[in-house]
Write a protein that holds these residues in place. Structure first.
Motif, short mmCIF file in Angstrom:
data_model
loop_
_atom_site.label_atom_id
_atom_site.label_comp_id
_atom_site.label_asym_id
_atom_site.label_seq_id
_atom_site.Cartn_x
_atom_site.Cartn_y
_atom_site.Cartn_z
N ALA A 203 5.48 3.84 0.98
CA ALA A 203 5.22 2.53 0.37
C ALA A 203 5.55 1.45 1.39
O ALA A 203 6.71 1.27 1.77
CB ALA A 203 6.05 2.36 -0.90
N THR A 204 4.55 0.72 1.83
CA THR A 204 4.74 -0.22 2.92
C THR A 204 3.75 -1.37 2.81
O THR A 204 3.15 -1.60 1.75
CB THR A 204 4.62 0.51 4.27
N TRP B 11 2.12 -1.55 8.61
CA TRP B 11 2.18 -0.11 8.91
C TRP B 11 1.27 0.26 10.08
O TRP B 11 1.61 1.14 10.87
CB TRP B 11 1.84 0.71 7.66
N ARG B 12 0.16 -0.44 10.20
CA ARG B 12 -0.77 -0.14 11.31
C ARG B 12 -0.12 -0.47 12.65
O ARG B 12 -0.32 0.25 13.65
CB ARG B 12 -2.06 -0.94 11.14
N PHE B 13 0.64 -1.55 12.69
CA PHE B 13 1.33 -1.93 13.92
C PHE B 13 2.34 -0.86 14.32
O PHE B 13 2.40 -0.44 15.47
CB PHE B 13 2.03 -3.28 13.73
N TYR B 14 3.15 -0.41 13.35
CA TYR B 14 4.16 0.60 13.66
C TYR B 14 3.52 1.93 14.05
O TYR B 14 4.02 2.63 14.95
CB TYR B 14 5.07 0.81 12.45
N VAL C 93 0.83 -1.20 0.00
CA VAL C 93 0.00 0.00 0.00
C VAL C 93 0.86 1.25 0.00
O VAL C 93 2.05 1.21 0.33
CB VAL C 93 -0.93 0.03 1.24
N LEU C 94 0.24 2.36 -0.36
CA LEU C 94 0.81 3.68 -0.14
C LEU C 94 0.04 4.32 1.00
O LEU C 94 -1.19 4.43 0.94
CB LEU C 94 0.72 4.55 -1.39
N TYR D 91 5.23 12.10 -7.01
CA TYR D 91 5.40 12.44 -5.60
C TYR D 91 6.65 11.77 -5.01
O TYR D 91 7.22 10.85 -5.59
CB TYR D 91 4.16 12.01 -4.81
N ARG D 92 7.04 12.25 -3.81
CA ARG D 92 8.17 11.67 -3.08
C ARG D 92 7.68 10.47 -2.28
O ARG D 92 6.77 10.60 -1.45
CB ARG D 92 8.79 12.71 -2.15
N ILE D 93 8.29 9.31 -2.55
CA ILE D 93 7.84 8.07 -1.92
C ILE D 93 8.93 7.55 -0.99
O ILE D 93 10.09 7.41 -1.38
CB ILE D 93 7.53 6.99 -2.98
#
Length: 250
Positions: free
Chosen positions: A183-184, A189-192, A121-122, A140-142
């Motif tokens: 980008a992950t 990402w939700r955990f972090y 996902v982004l 965009y910057r990713i």
């Protein structure tokens, strides 16, 4: 009738030969992993852990898989991913999880799985502009995690992400305006974000679903791969690593 009996006897002999095949008594697979919650992570939130101090959905599945296959192992969590990935690829009797299987990676290892799966996902801020596809995101910057499957995936599509040594760094970059999107992986990402008490983040675009595997050094005997895959297939039939056993994945 005699022909059928002969065929049955042949099958039995082949099975007995396979069943008798044994590994050396001291044979052991050295397993490496990283912090990739909720799939594998150190209980103390550090970048080094061993054995029982490593938890997670994939870690539990891998432990059970080796137990059923009756294969000895050690398990160590280290950092960074790039180092343990290359170490596994170049060192006999080593394995690595949780690893995405891509066409580029496929010939580099022997594979057992899938053990889990995730969504690429982004992630952006609540105020971030919506995106209709990845092509639009090229303006965009990713930010991404160096050598991670998500980073490699978008690099193959022509992106030049700002790769960080720790995925958590991208949360700070996103919130401070140094990158536009992260980008992950979901649910990683939700955990972090929860770990860092980061609010105001959301998934902007979901673009790829990946299965996660155990990647084994190519010198690992085929017998080991077959026994592990058979154990995992049996576990799958019982619901391990699926919505049936792990509704939090669904």
């Amino acid at each position: 009738m005699r022909r059928c009996l002969s065929r049955s006897l042949l099958v039995c002999l082949l099975f007995a030969t396979f069943a008798r095949a044994e590994l050396p008594p001291d044979y052991k697979v050295v397993l490496l992993t990283e912090n990739f919650p909720p799939f594998n992570m150190a209980d103390n939130n550090k970048n080094f852990a061993r054995e029982k101090n490593i938890s997670g959905l994939s870690a539990d599945i891998v432990r059970e898989m080796f137990k059923r296959a009756d294969i000895k192992y050690t398990m160590t969590l280290r950092f960074p991913w790039d180092r343990i990935y290359n170490h596994t690829m170049n060192t006999a009797n080593h394995g690595l999880f949780s690893t995405s299987l891509s066409e580029a990676r496929k010939p580099l290892f022997k594979w057992v799985g899938p053990i889990s799966k995730y969504e690429s996902v982004l992630v952006g801020l609540d105020s971030s502009a919506p995106l209709k596809d990845l092509e639009e995101a090229k303006a965009y910057r990713i930010g991404a995690y160096q050598s991670a499957a998500v980073s490699q995936y978008i690099e193959r599509l022509g992106f030049t992400p700002q790769n960080a040594l720790r995925d958590q760094e991208n949360i700070r970059k996103l919130q401070s305006g140094k990158i536009d999107y992260w980008a992950t992986s979901d649910p990683v990402w939700r955990f972090y974000a929860k770990e860092q008490n980061a609010t105001g983040l959301r998934t902007i675009l979901s673009f790829h679903t990946s299965d996660l595997y155990l990647a084994l050094n190519k010198d690992i005997p085929d017998e080991v791969v077959e026994r592990l895959q058979a154990a995992l297939d049996q576990m799958r039939s019982e619901g391990y690593g699926t919505c049936k056993k792990n509704p939090e994945l669904c």
